[in-house]
Enzyme design. Structure first.
Site, PDB file in Angstrom:
ATOM      1  N   CYS A   1       0.845  -1.201   0.000  1.00 24.16           N
ATOM      2  CA  CYS A   1       0.000   0.000   0.000  1.00 24.16           C
ATOM      3  C   CYS A   1       0.883   1.255   0.000  1.00 24.16           C
ATOM      4  O   CYS A   1       1.734   1.424   0.879  1.00 24.16           O
ATOM      5  CB  CYS A   1      -0.913  -0.011   1.223  1.00 24.16           C
ATOM      6  SG  CYS A   1      -1.792   1.535   1.470  1.00 24.16           S
TER       7      CYS A   1
ATOM      8  N   HIS B   1      -9.023  14.430   1.498  1.00 24.14           N
ATOM      9  CA  HIS B   1      -8.434  15.607   0.852  1.00 24.14           C
ATOM     10  C   HIS B   1      -8.926  16.840   1.615  1.00 24.14           C
ATOM     11  O   HIS B   1     -10.139  17.001   1.799  1.00 24.14           O
ATOM     12  CB  HIS B   1      -8.918  15.729  -0.591  1.00 24.14           C
ATOM     13  CG  HIS B   1      -8.578  14.573  -1.470  1.00 24.14           C
ATOM     14  ND1 HIS B   1      -7.577  14.628  -2.421  1.00 24.14           N
ATOM     15  CD2 HIS B   1      -9.109  13.327  -1.570  1.00 24.14           C
ATOM     16  CE1 HIS B   1      -7.523  13.469  -3.063  1.00 24.14           C
ATOM     17  NE2 HIS B   1      -8.439  12.656  -2.568  1.00 24.14           N
TER      18      HIS B   1
ATOM     19  N   ASN C   1     -12.928  10.087  -1.224  1.00 23.39           N
ATOM     20  CA  ASN C   1     -13.446   9.305  -2.337  1.00 23.39           C
ATOM     21  C   ASN C   1     -13.502   7.848  -1.910  1.00 23.39           C
ATOM     22  O   ASN C   1     -12.534   7.325  -1.348  1.00 23.39           O
ATOM     23  CB  ASN C   1     -12.546   9.472  -3.563  1.00 23.39           C
ATOM     24  CG  ASN C   1     -12.614  10.881  -4.125  1.00 23.39           C
ATOM     25  OD1 ASN C   1     -13.687  11.472  -4.216  1.00 23.39           O
ATOM     26  ND2 ASN C   1     -11.464  11.439  -4.493  1.00 23.39           N
TER      27      ASN C   1
ATOM     28  N   ASP D   1      -0.512  16.818  -1.100  1.00 21.86           N
ATOM     29  CA  ASP D   1      -0.818  15.996  -2.273  1.00 21.86           C
ATOM     30  C   ASP D   1       0.242  16.258  -3.339  1.00 21.86           C
ATOM     31  O   ASP D   1       0.666  17.384  -3.569  1.00 21.86           O
ATOM     32  CB  ASP D   1      -2.211  16.329  -2.802  1.00 21.86           C
ATOM     33  CG  ASP D   1      -2.728  15.276  -3.762  1.00 21.86           C
ATOM     34  OD1 ASP D   1      -3.699  14.569  -3.411  1.00 21.86           O
ATOM     35  OD2 ASP D   1      -2.167  15.151  -4.869  1.00 21.86           O
TER      36      ASP D   1
ATOM     37  N   HIS E   1      -3.992   1.118   8.497  1.00 27.32           N
ATOM     38  CA  HIS E   1      -4.626   0.912   7.198  1.00 27.32           C
ATOM     39  C   HIS E   1      -6.112   0.571   7.322  1.00 27.32           C
ATOM     40  O   HIS E   1      -6.484  -0.358   8.025  1.00 27.32           O
ATOM     41  CB  HIS E   1      -3.931  -0.214   6.423  1.00 27.32           C
ATOM     42  CG  HIS E   1      -4.521  -0.416   5.057  1.00 27.32           C
ATOM     43  ND1 HIS E   1      -3.958   0.133   3.937  1.00 27.32           N
ATOM     44  CD2 HIS E   1      -5.630  -1.071   4.651  1.00 27.32           C
ATOM     45  CE1 HIS E   1      -4.698  -0.183   2.889  1.00 27.32           C
ATOM     46  NE2 HIS E   1      -5.724  -0.918   3.301  1.00 27.32           N
TER      47      HIS E   1
ATOM     48  N   CYS F   1       0.624   3.289   3.260  1.00 28.38           N
ATOM     49  CA  CYS F   1       1.306   2.607   4.364  1.00 28.38           C
ATOM     50  C   CYS F   1       2.824   2.779   4.233  1.00 28.38           C
ATOM     51  O   CYS F   1       3.521   2.945   5.240  1.00 28.38           O
ATOM     52  CB  CYS F   1       0.947   1.123   4.379  1.00 28.38           C
ATOM     53  SG  CYS F   1      -0.668   0.763   5.111  1.00 28.38           S
TER      54      CYS F   1
ATOM     55  N   HIS G   1      -6.231   3.285   0.570  1.00 27.40           N
ATOM     56  CA  HIS G   1      -5.942   3.525   1.991  1.00 27.40           C
ATOM     57  C   HIS G   1      -6.741   4.779   2.334  1.00 27.40           C
ATOM     58  O   HIS G   1      -6.546   5.825   1.687  1.00 27.40           O
ATOM     59  CB  HIS G   1      -4.428   3.724   2.186  1.00 27.40           C
ATOM     60  CG  HIS G   1      -3.981   3.998   3.598  1.00 27.40           C
ATOM     61  ND1 HIS G   1      -2.964   3.284   4.211  1.00 27.40           N
ATOM     62  CD2 HIS G   1      -4.364   4.930   4.506  1.00 27.40           C
ATOM     63  CE1 HIS G   1      -2.755   3.748   5.430  1.00 27.40           C
ATOM     64  NE2 HIS G   1      -3.592   4.756   5.634  1.00 27.40           N
TER      65      HIS G   1
ATOM     66  N   GLY H   1     -13.805   7.516  -7.922  1.00 30.98           N
ATOM     67  CA  GLY H   1     -12.439   7.657  -8.428  1.00 30.98           C
ATOM     68  C   GLY H   1     -11.377   7.459  -7.374  1.00 30.98           C
ATOM     69  O   GLY H   1     -10.273   8.017  -7.481  1.00 30.98           O
TER      70      GLY H   1
ATOM     71  N   HIS I   1      -8.249   8.091   3.027  1.00 31.85           N
ATOM     72  CA  HIS I   1      -7.628   9.418   3.066  1.00 31.85           C
ATOM     73  C   HIS I   1      -8.671  10.491   2.827  1.00 31.85           C
ATOM     74  O   HIS I   1      -9.672  10.254   2.153  1.00 31.85           O
ATOM     75  CB  HIS I   1      -6.489   9.529   2.044  1.00 31.85           C
ATOM     76  CG  HIS I   1      -6.888   9.222   0.637  1.00 31.85           C
ATOM     77  ND1 HIS I   1      -7.018   7.928   0.184  1.00 31.85           N
ATOM     78  CD2 HIS I   1      -7.200  10.015  -0.406  1.00 31.85           C
ATOM     79  CE1 HIS I   1      -7.377   7.948  -1.095  1.00 31.85           C
ATOM     80  NE2 HIS I   1      -7.511   9.203  -1.481  1.00 31.85           N
TER      81      HIS I   1
HETATM   82  P1  5GP Z   1      -7.898   9.591  -4.544  1.00 30.84           P
HETATM   83  O1  5GP Z   1      -7.995   9.773  -6.036  1.00 30.84           O
HETATM   84  O2  5GP Z   1      -7.640   8.157  -4.177  1.00 30.84           O
HETATM   85  O3  5GP Z   1      -9.039  10.190  -3.794  1.00 30.84           O
HETATM   86  O4  5GP Z   1      -6.654  10.445  -4.089  1.00 30.84           O
HETATM   87  C1  5GP Z   1      -5.345   9.999  -4.130  1.00 30.84           C
HETATM   88  C2  5GP Z   1      -4.460  11.214  -4.070  1.00 30.84           C
HETATM   89  O5  5GP Z   1      -3.155  10.801  -3.757  1.00 30.84           O
HETATM   90  C3  5GP Z   1      -4.386  11.982  -5.399  1.00 30.84           C
HETATM   91  O6  5GP Z   1      -4.840  13.307  -5.217  1.00 30.84           O
HETATM   92  C4  5GP Z   1      -2.903  11.902  -5.766  1.00 30.84           C
HETATM   93  O7  5GP Z   1      -2.423  13.093  -6.344  1.00 30.84           O
HETATM   94  C5  5GP Z   1      -2.246  11.601  -4.430  1.00 30.84           C
HETATM   95  N1  5GP Z   1      -1.012  10.828  -4.526  1.00 30.84           N
HETATM   96  C6  5GP Z   1      -0.817   9.700  -5.259  1.00 30.84           C
HETATM   97  N2  5GP Z   1       0.423   9.227  -5.078  1.00 30.84           N
HETATM   98  C7  5GP Z   1       1.033  10.078  -4.201  1.00 30.84           C
HETATM   99  C8  5GP Z   1       2.342  10.112  -3.616  1.00 30.84           C
HETATM  100  O8  5GP Z   1       3.210   9.265  -3.853  1.00 30.84           O
HETATM  101  N3  5GP Z   1       2.599  11.139  -2.762  1.00 30.84           N
HETATM  102  C9  5GP Z   1       1.674  12.102  -2.470  1.00 30.84           C
HETATM  103  N4  5GP Z   1       2.046  13.069  -1.629  1.00 30.84           N
HETATM  104  N5  5GP Z   1       0.431  12.089  -3.001  1.00 30.84           N
HETATM  105  C10 5GP Z   1       0.113  11.090  -3.850  1.00 30.84           C
HETATM  106 ZN    ZN Z   2      -2.340   1.379   3.653  1.00 31.42          ZN
END
Ligand code: 5GP
Ligand code: ZN
Length: 113
Positions: A4, A101, A86, A30, A46, A7, A97, A92, A99
């Site tokens: 992950c 925003h 999300n 982000d 997790h 993680c 894991h 999307g 999270h």
């Molecule tokens: P999701 O689309 O799952 O709601 O959001 C995942 C977020 O993680 C995205 O906004 C993406 O830009 C961010 N993200 C993906 N990989 C990484 C990473 O390696 N480091 C950081 N800081 N953000 C990441």
């Molecule tokens: Zn995780």
């Protein structure tokens, strides 16, 4: 979980731009910011998504504390901000894991896409 991404960020195996950290929660910028303030608030433990949190688990309270602290730290507590999680394919969710925003620093349009 070994495979992950978040993680691995919690474990320090992948670097992140940390904004806040406590025993339960990590907040980092982000990598692809969609607003002047765009951070990710994650539990260190997790969970796949918001549906994976047991009813008697207090992690959502810990997340809320982090929201308050980080909104103040990033200077958006007075101007306003948005907290989004999300969950699943239609939303999307790209990282499996849990999270949140936290976005702000500009006027955010509504409804979200
Ligand atoms: P999701 O689309 O799952 O709601 O959001 C995942 C977020 O993680 C995205 O906004 C993406 O830009 C961010 N993200 C993906 N990989 C990484 C990473 O390696 N480091 C950081 N800081 N953000 C990441
Ligand atoms: Zn995780």
């Amino acid at each position: 979980m070994d495979d992950c991404l978040f993680c691995r960020i919690v474990a320090g195996e992948i670097p992140s731009d940390k904004v806040y950290e406590d025993e339960y929660v990590l907040v980092f910028k982000d990598i692809d910011p969609q607003a002047p303030v765009h951070v990710l608030i994650i539990p260190k433990k997790h969970y796949d998504n918001v549906l994976s949190v047991p009813a008697d688990d207090d992690i959502m309270g810990k997340i809320n504390e982090a929201v308050r602290i980080v909104a103040e730290k990033c200077g958006v507590d007075k101007t306003g901000f948005r907290v989004i999680t999300n969950c699943g394919e239609d939303a999307g969710q790209s990282v499996k894991h849990l999270h949140f925003h936290l976005m702000g620093g500009r006027v955010l349009t509504w409804p979200a896409g």
